[in-house]
Design a protein around this motif. Structure first.
Motif, mmCIF file in Angstrom:
data_model
loop_
_atom_site.group_PDB
_atom_site.id
_atom_site.type_symbol
_atom_site.label_atom_id
_atom_site.label_comp_id
_atom_site.label_asym_id
_atom_site.label_seq_id
_atom_site.Cartn_x
_atom_site.Cartn_y
_atom_site.Cartn_z
ATOM 1 N N ALA A 293 0.878 -1.132 -0.120
ATOM 2 C CA ALA A 293 -0.084 0.114 0.059
ATOM 3 C C ALA A 293 0.800 1.328 0.223
ATOM 4 O O ALA A 293 1.699 1.440 0.695
ATOM 5 C CB ALA A 293 -0.964 -0.080 1.082
ATOM 6 N N GLU A 294 0.417 2.318 -0.721
ATOM 7 C CA GLU A 294 1.215 3.539 -0.926
ATOM 8 C C GLU A 294 0.547 4.273 0.008
ATOM 9 O O GLU A 294 -0.461 5.081 0.098
ATOM 10 C CB GLU A 294 1.241 4.048 -2.288
ATOM 11 C CG GLU A 294 1.972 5.380 -2.329
ATOM 12 C CD GLU A 294 3.469 5.505 -2.038
ATOM 13 O OE1 GLU A 294 3.678 6.763 -1.642
ATOM 14 O OE2 GLU A 294 4.097 4.597 -1.948
ATOM 15 N N THR A 295 1.523 4.897 1.186
ATOM 16 C CA THR A 295 0.949 5.846 2.145
ATOM 17 C C THR A 295 1.863 6.944 2.024
ATOM 18 O O THR A 295 3.158 6.549 2.613
ATOM 19 C CB THR A 295 0.777 4.991 3.609
ATOM 20 O OG1 THR A 295 -0.184 4.049 3.510
ATOM 21 C CG2 THR A 295 0.529 6.042 4.709
ATOM 22 N N HIS A 296 1.475 8.065 1.887
ATOM 23 C CA HIS A 296 2.416 9.386 1.862
ATOM 24 C C HIS A 296 2.723 9.718 3.185
ATOM 25 O O HIS A 296 1.908 10.036 4.116
ATOM 26 C CB HIS A 296 1.753 10.362 1.080
ATOM 27 C CG HIS A 296 1.636 10.110 -0.251
ATOM 28 N ND1 HIS A 296 0.468 10.296 -0.964
ATOM 29 C CD2 HIS A 296 2.206 9.336 -1.232
ATOM 30 C CE1 HIS A 296 0.441 9.873 -2.322
ATOM 31 N NE2 HIS A 296 1.497 9.229 -2.236
ATOM 32 N N SER B 134 2.101 16.395 2.088
ATOM 33 C CA SER B 134 2.795 15.374 2.465
ATOM 34 C C SER B 134 3.891 14.789 1.403
ATOM 35 O O SER B 134 3.910 15.875 0.437
ATOM 36 C CB SER B 134 2.020 13.765 2.540
ATOM 37 O OG SER B 134 1.019 13.956 1.235
ATOM 38 N N THR C 156 5.829 12.184 -1.560
ATOM 39 C CA THR C 156 5.750 10.929 -2.389
ATOM 40 C C THR C 156 7.072 10.566 -3.106
ATOM 41 O O THR C 156 7.834 11.642 -3.236
ATOM 42 C CB THR C 156 4.763 10.682 -3.614
ATOM 43 O OG1 THR C 156 4.617 9.482 -3.800
ATOM 44 C CG2 THR C 156 4.850 11.839 -4.551
ATOM 45 N N ASP D 221 -3.676 13.339 -1.775
ATOM 46 C CA ASP D 221 -2.986 12.134 -2.349
ATOM 47 C C ASP D 221 -2.709 11.700 -3.909
ATOM 48 O O ASP D 221 -2.168 10.937 -4.071
ATOM 49 C CB ASP D 221 -4.235 10.793 -1.840
ATOM 50 C CG ASP D 221 -3.510 9.656 -1.576
ATOM 51 O OD1 ASP D 221 -2.175 9.428 -0.961
ATOM 52 O OD2 ASP D 221 -4.187 8.566 -1.973
ATOM 53 N N LYS E 262 0.556 10.055 -7.385
ATOM 54 C CA LYS E 262 0.552 9.175 -5.983
ATOM 55 C C LYS E 262 1.895 8.466 -5.975
ATOM 56 O O LYS E 262 2.453 8.054 -5.020
ATOM 57 C CB LYS E 262 -0.769 8.461 -6.073
ATOM 58 C CG LYS E 262 -0.638 7.688 -4.937
ATOM 59 C CD LYS E 262 -2.116 6.944 -4.852
ATOM 60 C CE LYS E 262 -2.264 5.910 -3.535
ATOM 61 N NZ LYS E 262 -3.629 5.284 -3.446
#
Length: 451
Positions: A24-27, A47, A49, A130, A182
């Motif tokens: 999972a991509e979580t910034h 945030s 990336t 996001d 993202k």
């Protein structure tokens, strides 16, 4: 130009266009502030990336690498469009794999991170949401941040800069790009880099050739060009800020348009117009124990003035100042024969510098500060990075460069590092614990971001 260097065991960390589902991509959160002279500063829920170049690229339906070492899997990537359809880039373990951590307003980028794989360097972008990058227009505005470069020796570069990228990473323009901002897609800069794995939604597989000094990098037929404003390129020895205008916006280039054989045929000003205090004749201004003391954190303030002092006017001047230990430090003045005691970047400064140093004034040819301002009108993305230099050992920042010129000639010396320094293999072995910390990012009205 940055690249990812990774010693691989299971995965390859590269740039792709589809979105994977393995991780999972979580910034990581990195708050910033928007400021006005009348209302103070407001905190933004921004945030970061990770650039897609550092991510694992694998099949959309499995774990097979689409790219390993210096080689594309030809069965998955026989051409650029097919590769974009077959391959996905995945979410990132920011701290564990890449040495990237955030705490409130602070971002730390470690140079070498050893885990299952060994990661070297990184580049991240500031996100507004996001799915979109934070977009900046800095005309008649200022940008400030705190930085700690005390752990950046010769040959390393902690860079903070603006690139004229699409807010969504190119998703709307290119149907084969399903990952978007993202996942850190859409990179470009004024060097028109050829080592980008995907450009404009397609893999850069044509004429791909492995690097002769980087086992995990290579170059393809195409480059990706766009305007670049280097707010900060620095280590503990030297620093520079440099606008690089281009004759057009983001473009996939090839051949002469990239400047492959003649750098001045490029659509972009690769040289730029730099202000490096050491190069401009003040050798006691920036460094360990000097006026701006790089053994301690400090605030960097960059102001972008327009001709009519409005946000719609033509960009006409870029000014710099510092704040350290509660004291405001004005920028150093030029101490070069044939130049006035200037202390900011203007078109006149750039013309005088190019003449004094015997350099080609491609900055003026590509439109100068006004063209740099046009890029801000379109909107630019903030990149933050740490990297070493496989092309020129970072000598252009902190040593004597180019090597075929007398080091005593005006403009050749840029810092105190030896011309033998900056060899990536040496830097990566001897300075693996290097890092840079950026914090307290603020932007807004002139005079609103620092006390």
């Amino acid at each position: 130009m940055l690249r990812a260097l990774v010693t691989l065991s299971v995965v390859a960390l590269v740039r792709g266009q589809q979105a994977g589902t393995v991780t999972a991509e979580t910034h990581p959160k990195l708050t910033s502030q928007k400021c006005t002279t009348s209302g103070g500063c407001t905190t933004l829920s921004t945030s970061i990336t990770l650039d897609a170049n550092w991510r694992w690229l694998h099949t959309t339906s499995g774990y097979t690498n689409c790219y390993t070492g210096q080689t594309w899997d030809s069965s998955l990537c026989p051409d650029g469009a097919t590769c974009a359809s077959n391959c996905a880039l995945d979410g990132a373990d920011y701290s564990g794999t890449y040495g990237i951590t955030t705490t409130g307003t602070a971002l730390t980028l470690k140079f070498v991170t050893k885990g299952t794989n060994t990661n070297v360097g990184s580049r991240v972008y500031l996100m507004a949401s996001d799915s979109e990058y934070q977009i900046f227009n800095m005309k008649n505005q200022e940008f400030s941040f705190d930085v700690d470069v005390s752990k950046l020796p010769c040959g390393l570069n902690g860079a903070l800069y603006f690139s004229q990228m699409d807010a969504d990473g190119g998703m709307a323009k290119y149907s084969t790009n399903k990952a978007g901002a993202k996942y850190g897609t859409g990179y470009c800069d004024a060097q028109c880099p050829h080592d980008i794995k995907f450009i404009n939604g397609e893999a850069n597989v044509d004429d791909w050739t492995g690097s002769d000094n980087d086992v995990n990098s290579g170059t393809g037929k195409y480059g990706s060009c766009c305007d670049e404003m280097d707010v900060w390129e620095a280590n503990s020895i030297s620093s520079a800020f440099t606008p690089h205008p281009c004759s057009e916006g983001q473009v996939r280039c090839e051949g002469d348009d990239c400047g492959d054989t003649d750098r001045y045929s490029s659509v972009c000003d690769k040289d730029g117009c730099d202000f490096n205090s050491y190069r401009m004749g003040d050798t006691t201004y920036y460094g360990e124990g000097l006026t701006v003391d790089t053994t301690q954190p400090f605030t960097v303030v960059t102001q972008f003035f327009t001709a009519d002092n409005t946000t719609t006017g033509a960009l006409s001047e870029i000014r710099r100042l510092y704040v350290q230990n509660g004291q405001t430090i004005v920028n150093s003045k030029v101490n070069i024969a044939g130049m006035d005691a200037l202390d900011s970047i203007t078109d006149d400064f750039c013309a005088a510098q190019k003449t004094a140093f015997g350099d080609t004034n491609d900055f003026a040819t590509k439109g100068g500060l006004s063209k740099m301002g046009d890029a801000f009108d379109k909107g630019m993305v903030l990149a933050l990075s740490i990297w070493d230099d496989h092309a020129a050992q970072m000598l252009w920042l902190d040593s004597a460069y180019p090597l075929d010129k007398d080091a005593s000639a005006p403009g050749v010396k840029r810092g105190t590092c030896a011309t033998t320094s900056g060899v990536p293999a040496d830097v990566e072995a001897n300075n693996a614990d290097a890092q840079v910390t950026y914090s307290n990012i603020k932007f807004g009205d002139i005079g609103s971001t620092y006390a």
